[in-house]
Design a protein around this motif. Structure first.
Motif, PDB file in Angstrom:
ATOM      1  N   ARG A 506       0.865  -1.189   0.000  1.00  0.00           N
ATOM      2  CA  ARG A 506       0.000   0.000   0.000  1.00  0.00           C
ATOM      3  C   ARG A 506       0.899   1.237   0.000  1.00  0.00           C
ATOM      4  NH1 ARG A 506      -4.671   1.742   4.366  1.00  0.00           N
ATOM      5  NH2 ARG A 506      -5.743   3.212   2.955  1.00  0.00           N
ATOM      6  N   ARG A 508       1.139   5.098   0.557  1.00  0.00           N
ATOM      7  CA  ARG A 508       0.369   6.184   1.183  1.00  0.00           C
ATOM      8  C   ARG A 508       0.435   7.424   0.305  1.00  0.00           C
ATOM      9  NH1 ARG A 508       3.016  10.459   3.249  1.00  0.00           N
ATOM     10  NH2 ARG A 508       5.120  10.234   4.085  1.00  0.00           N
ATOM     11  N   PRO A 509      -0.567   8.252   0.401  1.00  0.00           N
ATOM     12  CA  PRO A 509      -0.526   9.494  -0.371  1.00  0.00           C
ATOM     13  C   PRO A 509       0.440  10.497   0.249  1.00  0.00           C
ATOM     14  CG  PRO A 509      -2.480   9.447   0.999  1.00  0.00           C
ATOM     15  CD  PRO A 509      -1.792   8.125   1.186  1.00  0.00           C
ATOM     16  N   CYS A 511       1.277  13.635   2.038  1.00  0.00           N
ATOM     17  CA  CYS A 511       0.489  14.355   3.043  1.00  0.00           C
ATOM     18  C   CYS A 511       0.525  15.857   2.754  1.00  0.00           C
ATOM     19  CB  CYS A 511       1.050  14.089   4.434  1.00  0.00           C
ATOM     20  SG  CYS A 511       0.913  12.364   4.921  1.00  0.00           S
ATOM     21  N   GLN A 584       8.841   1.478   6.619  1.00  0.00           N
ATOM     22  CA  GLN A 584       9.630   2.443   7.368  1.00  0.00           C
ATOM     23  C   GLN A 584       8.706   3.354   8.175  1.00  0.00           C
ATOM     24  OE1 GLN A 584      10.429   5.074   3.496  1.00  0.00           O
ATOM     25  NE2 GLN A 584      11.235   6.001   5.369  1.00  0.00           N
ATOM     26  N   THR A 585       9.301   4.094   9.032  1.00  0.00           N
ATOM     27  CA  THR A 585       8.527   5.030   9.846  1.00  0.00           C
ATOM     28  C   THR A 585       7.834   6.062   8.964  1.00  0.00           C
ATOM     29  OG1 THR A 585      10.065   4.763  11.681  1.00  0.00           O
ATOM     30  CG2 THR A 585       8.707   6.746  11.665  1.00  0.00           C
ATOM     31  N   GLY A 586       6.555   6.277   9.271  1.00  0.00           N
ATOM     32  CA  GLY A 586       5.779   7.263   8.530  1.00  0.00           C
ATOM     33  C   GLY A 586       5.248   6.769   7.203  1.00  0.00           C
ATOM     34  N   SER A 587       5.331   5.490   6.946  1.00  0.00           N
ATOM     35  CA  SER A 587       4.855   4.964   5.664  1.00  0.00           C
ATOM     36  C   SER A 587       3.355   4.615   5.713  1.00  0.00           C
ATOM     37  CB  SER A 587       5.667   3.735   5.261  1.00  0.00           C
ATOM     38  OG  SER A 587       5.553   2.725   6.262  1.00  0.00           O
ATOM     39  N   GLY A 588       2.733   4.654   6.908  1.00  0.00           N
ATOM     40  CA  GLY A 588       1.289   4.422   6.997  1.00  0.00           C
ATOM     41  C   GLY A 588       0.896   3.101   7.617  1.00  0.00           C
ATOM     42  N   LYS A 589       1.798   2.495   8.378  1.00  0.00           N
ATOM     43  CA  LYS A 589       1.461   1.201   8.998  1.00  0.00           C
ATOM     44  C   LYS A 589       0.309   1.360  10.015  1.00  0.00           C
ATOM     45  CE  LYS A 589       5.634   0.691  10.640  1.00  0.00           C
ATOM     46  NZ  LYS A 589       6.292   1.904  10.085  1.00  0.00           N
ATOM     47  N   THR A 590       0.456   2.323  10.902  1.00  0.00           N
ATOM     48  CA  THR A 590      -0.583   2.519  11.924  1.00  0.00           C
ATOM     49  C   THR A 590      -1.908   2.933  11.286  1.00  0.00           C
ATOM     50  OG1 THR A 590       1.158   3.211  13.440  1.00  0.00           O
ATOM     51  CG2 THR A 590      -1.099   3.722  14.063  1.00  0.00           C
ATOM     52  N   TYR A 591      -1.790   3.736  10.242  1.00  0.00           N
ATOM     53  CA  TYR A 591      -3.017   4.162   9.549  1.00  0.00           C
ATOM     54  C   TYR A 591      -3.750   2.960   8.967  1.00  0.00           C
ATOM     55  CZ  TYR A 591      -6.104   6.780   6.451  1.00  0.00           C
ATOM     56  OH  TYR A 591      -7.208   7.289   5.826  1.00  0.00           O
ATOM     57  N   SER A 699       5.835   4.733  19.416  1.00  0.00           N
ATOM     58  CA  SER A 699       5.106   3.799  18.580  1.00  0.00           C
ATOM     59  C   SER A 699       5.910   3.406  17.352  1.00  0.00           C
ATOM     60  CB  SER A 699       3.782   4.434  18.149  1.00  0.00           C
ATOM     61  OG  SER A 699       4.044   5.553  17.337  1.00  0.00           O
ATOM     62  N   SER A 700       6.783   4.303  16.903  1.00  0.00           N
ATOM     63  CA  SER A 700       7.604   3.964  15.736  1.00  0.00           C
ATOM     64  C   SER A 700       8.658   2.937  16.075  1.00  0.00           C
ATOM     65  CB  SER A 700       8.284   5.223  15.194  1.00  0.00           C
ATOM     66  OG  SER A 700       7.329   6.175  14.812  1.00  0.00           O
TER      67      SER A 700
HETATM   68  N1  LIG Z   1      -3.330   5.778   3.090  1.00  0.00           N
HETATM   69  C1  LIG Z   1      -3.166   6.927   3.688  1.00  0.00           C
HETATM   70  N2  LIG Z   1      -4.003   7.916   3.435  1.00  0.00           N
HETATM   71  C2  LIG Z   1      -3.882   9.110   4.052  1.00  0.00           C
HETATM   72  N3  LIG Z   1      -2.949   9.381   4.956  1.00  0.00           N
HETATM   73  C3  LIG Z   1      -2.074   8.422   5.256  1.00  0.00           C
HETATM   74  C4  LIG Z   1      -2.158   7.160   4.675  1.00  0.00           C
HETATM   75  N4  LIG Z   1      -1.147   6.416   5.181  1.00  0.00           N
HETATM   76  C5  LIG Z   1      -0.493   7.176   6.052  1.00  0.00           C
HETATM   77  N5  LIG Z   1      -1.024   8.370   6.103  1.00  0.00           N
HETATM   78  C6  LIG Z   1      -0.604   9.458   6.949  1.00  0.00           C
HETATM   79  O1  LIG Z   1       0.789   9.429   7.014  1.00  0.00           O
HETATM   80  C7  LIG Z   1       1.253   9.745   8.284  1.00  0.00           C
HETATM   81  C8  LIG Z   1       2.137   8.659   8.833  1.00  0.00           C
HETATM   82  O2  LIG Z   1       1.409   7.523   8.923  1.00  0.00           O
HETATM   83  P1  LIG Z   1       1.636   6.457  10.077  1.00  0.00           P
HETATM   84  O3  LIG Z   1       1.812   7.088  11.374  1.00  0.00           O
HETATM   85  O4  LIG Z   1       0.554   5.452   9.979  1.00  0.00           O
HETATM   86  O5  LIG Z   1       2.993   5.802   9.670  1.00  0.00           O
HETATM   87  P2  LIG Z   1       3.718   4.705  10.473  1.00  0.00           P
HETATM   88  O6  LIG Z   1       4.359   3.842   9.468  1.00  0.00           O
HETATM   89  O7  LIG Z   1       2.779   4.012  11.346  1.00  0.00           O
HETATM   90  O8  LIG Z   1       4.758   5.461  11.321  1.00  0.00           O
HETATM   91  P3  LIG Z   1       5.486   4.909  12.669  1.00  0.00           P
HETATM   92  O9  LIG Z   1       6.353   3.738  12.240  1.00  0.00           O
HETATM   93  O10 LIG Z   1       6.264   6.054  13.127  1.00  0.00           O
HETATM   94  O11 LIG Z   1       4.404   4.502  13.487  1.00  0.00           O
HETATM   95  C9  LIG Z   1       0.055   9.914   9.158  1.00  0.00           C
HETATM   96  O12 LIG Z   1      -0.200  11.255   9.311  1.00  0.00           O
HETATM   97  C10 LIG Z   1      -1.036   9.249   8.361  1.00  0.00           C
HETATM   98  O13 LIG Z   1      -2.224   9.890   8.602  1.00  0.00           O
END
Ligand SMILES: Nc1ncnc2c1ncn2[C@@H]1O[C@H](COP(=O)(O)OP(=O)(O)OP(=O)(O)O)[C@@H](O)[C@H]1O
Length: 910
Positions: A506, A508-509, A511, A584-591, A699-700
């Protein structure tokens, strides 16, 4: 000359005549004295006669007073019985009383006058002269005229009374028999006749009338009719009372009339007596006049004869003494007579005074009579007006009653016609109802027997049907079980065909805050024809990555979940599932895993799907869903749902020797609704936040695990299932060299890389069928041991940042994902799966064993350690698989291609 002097001269006339005769002739004096004596005797007799008449008149006066008293009594009686038109009647009664009294008094006084009048005549005869006699005759004529006038008035009053009586009779006859009354009587008789008809019809149709729609109208009309009848009867009673009053008054009037007739008759008798007395008086007068005339003639004759002096002298001489004596005696008698005459004169004067009083009283009575006549006319007018108004009122009331009775009669006629029509129409219906009733009666009589028979037959049929249904149910149950197993197997096969380890990607878009930066160039592109291909521009080179599915930036949470929900469903069937979010961090895993409150991710959607699936399987299956949340930070296991979030948990082996692992102190919550899920997530987030200073960074650098256990029990079959769904939000996978971490960050990064590398090693060992699978190299793989081995299913969601600055990390993540996918779904593996499918179809024995076997309860937490403790691959894959095979199920893991090692970039950092 006065009357007294005239009377005196008149009375003294015989004496002077006698004296002259005595001087002239002794014979003439003797004759005169004899005549005087005769005259005196006659007068005395007449006085006695008139005194007797006076007594008779007194008796008549008393009789009249008695009758007046009776009349008053009758009037009083009449007054007591008078109730109709009280005021005019009262006036009439008073007038009658006054009239009667006036008539009585008039009669009395007239009678008194009449009784006194005869006394006048002797005195008049004795002392009056001719002109005085004429005056007396004149007075007598006036009195007679007065009496005649009074009699005339009495007659007129009697005539008026008769007229009034006739008027009363006429009114009474009119009251009794007017046209309106006749009409009313006709209507009443018609009313009675209709009542009788209605009563008769009601009696004849008592049963049908109960169902007649007009019965209420008929009842209402009947009530109205009764009311009108009551009114008619009331009016009849009033009319009868009025008639009775009229009759009573008529009787009183007749009595009064009779009394008046009697009074008139008595008055006529008195008048006759008066006339007789007058006649007798006139006769006496004539006699006295003739005698006086004879005496005068005799005196004149004697005076005309030649005087015989000698003889007279002699006679005088001879008889002078005797004559003197006789003369003296005659003078004495004359004196006495004169005294009597004086008395009579006095009496005459009194009588004259009485006569004057009587005349005055007569005048007053005349005036009173006039007044009474006026009052009577006025009372008669009032009575006539009252009678007229009563007559009009009576006519109006009768007309109204007639009109009302006519309309009511018409309505009654119409209703009667309606009732008759209804009767005519109801009669066939009644016959039909009677037939139906008889038929139903027969049916009711036969009903117990028929019911018993039907019950017996129904019982037999029901028993038969129950037997059939029971056997069909058994068959259906058997088929259901077979179909359920087949569905599970098919689903499992579908999932297996998709690969036990599936790798999705997946992107992510970009931001909002990243668009202005210099390195925000989008380096990721997609293949419009193939959703499994992703192109990455890396330093001018276009790298192609092929995965199971690639979600573009615009992919929604729901679309992502559509791809993973089949795995969630497998969990219900008893399979262990692992879903990783890697990147990686910030790639959208938690989302992707948790999402945002308004658009939740896989965790919450998976639990909702579990709830809905579990509800659909009720009531045959009873499921229990429990949730645990665990964090692994720096290889330390923390319970996120416990009371103490800083408490470290450990993974231990069960002391019962079963070889299974468990986590002592791990908190589990049973969830049944979305609200429960939210509460659990809130608690986990809160505990996770309290243990760190910066939640985002923390959390990262840690792995977050949501462990969902689904335990099911089929009450029909007795089967039990237990599946576990592990939803893992992995820590960031960036390289240490790039992040430049030191100290604690370096340790965090080392721990993260160690765990991720251990995960890669485990997958590589599983792929390579190594005898040893290094589950225990990290807490993550050790905790997920049972969910990674056997026929468990794993889904790896690789999150990729579209930014150019993250391209190297994105390349690393994609290479790792591609190698993981290659392990499972390489060309040889696909062909083998195809061969397996063909062998499946050509090996019915094997398939029948798999299809007919229920899913084996996998090893729940506490985690079995048998696989990790095993030294060979066979033993590793055998432990859970053996349990399934003990339930006649073959593990698909035996088909895993072991040609590709999983030593990828994930271990590059080590
Ligand atoms: N599919 C998506 N659509 C819209 N926004 C997204 C999407 N995926 C991620 N984002 C946004 O990108 C940002 C980072 O996402 P997220 O925190 O989920 O990443 P992460 O991989 O979980 O980071 P970490 O490893 O630090 O937890 C967030 O602000 C999230 O809202």
């Amino acid at each position: 000359m006065s009357d007294g002097e005239e009377e005196s001269s008149f009375l003294s006339l015989p004496n002077s005549v006698l004296q002259r005769h005595c001087l002239t002739s002794d014979l003439s004096e003797t004759a005169t004295s004899e005549q005087q004596q005769l005259l005196i005797q006659t007068l005395q007799e007449r006085v006695c006669e008139f005194q007797a008449r006076l007594r008779n008149e007194d008796a008549a006066k008393q009789l009249l007073q008695t009758r007046d008293h009776q009349l008053n009594h009758d009037n009083h009686h009449y007054e007591e019985h008078s109730s109709f038109n009280q005021e005019p009647q009262e006036q009439l009664r008073l007038n009658c009383v006054q009239l009667n009294q006036a008539v009585s008094s008039t009669g009395v006084r007239n009678s008194g006058a009449l009784t006194q009048r005869p006394l006048d005549f002797p005195s008049t005869v004795q002392v009056s002269k001719i002109h005085s006699q004429e005056q007396l005759q004149k007075d007598e004529g006036e009195q007679l005229a007065l009496i005649t006038g009074l009699c005339t008035q009495v007659k007129e009053l009697e005539e008026k009374l008769v007229d009034q009586t006739q008027e009363v009779e006429r009114l009474r006859s009119e009251l009794g028999a007017t046209d309106l009354e006749k009409q009313l009587e006709v209507l009443e008789s018609e009313n009675q006749r209709l009542k009788q008809e209605l009563r008769a019809s009601h009696t004849q149709t008592s049963c049908p009338t109960a169902h007649c729609p007009h019965s209420q109208d008929v009842e209402a009309l009947r009530g109205e009719l009764c009311r009108k009848g009551e009114e008619c009867r009331e009016r009849e009673r009033r009319l009868a009372a009025l008639e009775q009053q009229v009759q009573d008054r008529t009787g009183v009037v007749v009595q009064l009339q009779e009394q008046l007739e009697e009074v008139a008759h008595h008055r006529q008798q008195l008048q006759k007596q008066l006339e007789e007395a007058s006649c007798h008086r006139s006769q006496s007068e004539d006699q006295l006049t003739s005698r006086l005339r004879d005496a005068e003639e005799a005196l004149s004759l004697q005076a005309a004869q030649p005087p015989q002096v000698k003889y007279v002298t002699k006679t005088v001489e001879v008889e002078s003494a005797q004559c003197k004596q006789a003369l003296m005696e005659a003078q004495a008698r004359n004196q006495a007579l004169q005294e009597q005459l004086c008395v009579q004169r006095q009496l005459l004067r009194e009588l004259e005074q009485q006569l004057h009083e009587s005349q005055r009283t007569s005048g007053q009575l005349r005036q009173q009579i006039l007044v009474y006549e006026g009052e009577m006319e006025r009372a008669q007018g009032q009575l006539e007006a009252e009678m007229q108004s009563l007559e009009e009122e009576k006519n109006r009331v009768i007309e109204e009653a007639f009109i009302r009775a006519e309309s009511e009669m018409k309505a009654v006629h119409e209703n009667l016609a309606g009732v008759r029509m209804n009767l005519l129409t109801l009669q066939p219906a009644l016959r039909t109802l009677t037939c139906d009733y008889n038929c139903l009666k027969r049916q009711v009589q036969d009903f117990p027997y028929m019911l018993e028979k039907a019950i017996t037959e129904a019982k037999q049929e029901i028993c038969q049907v129950i037997g059939e249904v029971s056997s069909a149910n058994q068959e259906l149950l058997r088929k259901y079980k077979r179909e359920m197993n087949l569905r599970k197997k098919c689903h499992n096969e579908l999932v297996r065909l998709k690969g036990n380890i599936r790798v999705l990607c997946r992107v992510r878009p970009v931001c909002a805050g990243e668009t202005d930066a210099a390195d925000t160039k989008n380096i990721v592109t997609f293949d419009l024809d193939d959703d499994a291909v992703l192109y990455l521009s890396n330093k001018g080179k276009l790298m192609t990555f092929e995965l199971d599915k690639v979600f573009p930036t615009q992919a929604t949470q729901e679309e992502v979940f559509q791809e993973v929900q089949s795995l969630v469903t497998s969990c219900i069937d008893g399979f262990n599932i692992c879903i990783f979010a890697y990147g990686q961090t910030g790639s959208g895993k938690t989302y992707t895993m948790e999402g945002v409150p308004e658009d939740p991710g896989i965790n919450q959607r998976a639990l909702r799907l579990l709830f809905s699936e579990v509800c659909e399987k009720k009531p045959d299956w009873d499921y229990k869903i429990t949730v645990s949340m665990v964090e692994i930070y720096n290889e330390t296991l923390r319970n996120l749902l416990g009371d103490n979030p800083n408490e470290k948990l450990d993974i231990k082996m069960c002391p019962d020797g079963s070889g299974q692992l468990y986590v002592p102190g791990l908190t589990e919550f049973t969830v049944e609704s979305v609200e429960d899920i939210n509460k659990v997530f809130d608690l986990g987030h809160m505990n996770r936040a309290t243990a760190c200073t910066n939640l985002n960074e923390h959390s990262s650098r840690s792995h977050a695990l949501l462990i969902v256990t689904v335990a099911g029990f089929n009450s029909s079959t007795g089967h039990r299932t237990s599946g576990k769904l592990n939803l893992v939000d992995l820590a960031g996978s960036e390289r240490i060299a790039k992040s430049g971490a030191e100290g604690s960050r370096l340790r965090e990064a080392q721990c993260i890389n160690k765990s991720l590398s251990a995960l890669g090693d485990v997958i590589n060992a599983l792929r390579s069928k190594h005898s040893h699978v290094p589950f225990r190299n990290s807490r993550l793989t050790y905790l997920l041991q049972d969910s990674l081995s056997g026929d468990s299913k794993t889904l790896m969601m690789v999150q990729v940042s579209p930014l150019e600055s993250n391209v190297s990390e994105s390349v690393c993540s994609l290479k790792f994902a591609q190698r993981v996918r290659t392990v499972e779904i390489g060309p040889s593996s696909s062909s083998r799966r195809q061969a397996e499918n063909s062998s499946t179809s050509s090996s019915p024995t094997h398939d029948s064993v798999e299809l007919d076997s229920p899913p084996v309860t996998p090893v729940p937490l506490p985690i079995s350690r048998a696989s990790s403790a095993g030294s060979t691959l066979s033993s590793t894959s055998k432990t859970p698989s053996t349990r399934r095979r003990s339930h006649s199920q073959l593990s698909a893991d035996s088909q895993v291609d072991r040609s590709s090692p999983l030593v990828g970039d994930g271990g590059q950092d080590e």
